[in-house]
Design an enzyme around this catalytic site. Structure first.
Site, PDB file in Angstrom:
ATOM      1  N   GLU A  88      46.116  -4.247  24.927  1.00  0.00           N
ATOM      2  CA  GLU A  88      45.753  -2.635  25.118  1.00  0.00           C
ATOM      3  C   GLU A  88      46.942  -1.880  25.108  1.00  0.00           C
ATOM      4  OE1 GLU A  88      45.101   0.566  28.475  1.00  0.00           O
ATOM      5  OE2 GLU A  88      43.669  -1.052  28.565  1.00  0.00           O
ATOM      6  N   HIS A  97      49.614  -3.134  33.149  1.00  0.00           N
ATOM      7  CA  HIS A  97      49.057  -4.012  33.965  1.00  0.00           C
ATOM      8  C   HIS A  97      48.166  -5.026  33.536  1.00  0.00           C
ATOM      9  CE1 HIS A  97      45.956  -0.625  33.120  1.00  0.00           C
ATOM     10  NE2 HIS A  97      45.329  -1.701  32.892  1.00  0.00           N
TER      11      HIS A  97
END
Length: 146
Positions: free
Chosen positions: A62, A80
């Site tokens: 992402e 993350h």
């Protein structure tokens, strides 16, 4: 539990897409624009994973592009890890019972953040529909950075 994605913040979305797609060979499989939050999320998959990634059944990279510029220092461009779980409240309770700080509690029955012992931010997402709001989570404040 299912591993979902790794998030990397990017300063120049076009340059990053050129690198990851044109040069490195990944393929954009979905994009999410959030005008209110002023960010764009672009999910990329390797060639062997494209169909599974489009079906949201394999992990992706992402790229997060924040519309307001920011210089990312100290490794902050790495965002993350993300995992989907069957019961977000149960996993958060288990972590908390074992001394892990719930940095962003699952107040909405959908999303929480914790940090690994090395400070890596981990997003925990409820599989399927959000769970109904429940205590102690519903009134628990954020703690630290996530």
């Amino acid at each position: 539990m299912r591993y979902l994605h790794t998030m990397v913040r990017v300063k120049d979305l076009d340059a990053s897409l050129h690198f990851y797609t044109t040069l490195f060979g990944l393929t954009e499989v979905r994009r999410y624009e959030n005008e209110k939050g002023r960010f764009t999320l672009v999910f990329l998959a390797a060639s062997d994973d494209i169909e599974a990634a489009r079906a949201n059944s394999t992990p992706c990279l992402e790229l997060t592009y924040n519309w307001d510029t920011e210089d990312y220092t100290g490794g902050r461009n790495f965002g993350h890890l993300a995992y989907e779980v069957d019961d977000i409240y149960a996993i958060c309770q288990k972590l908390m019972d074992n001394g892990v700080i719930i940095n962003r509690p699952p107040r909405d029955g959908h999303m929480a953040f914790v940090r690994s012992p090395d400070g890596i931010s981990i997003e925990i997402l409820q599989k399927g529909a959000n769970l109904p709001a429940a205590e102690p989570w519903a009134s628990m404040p954020n703690t630290g950075a996530w």
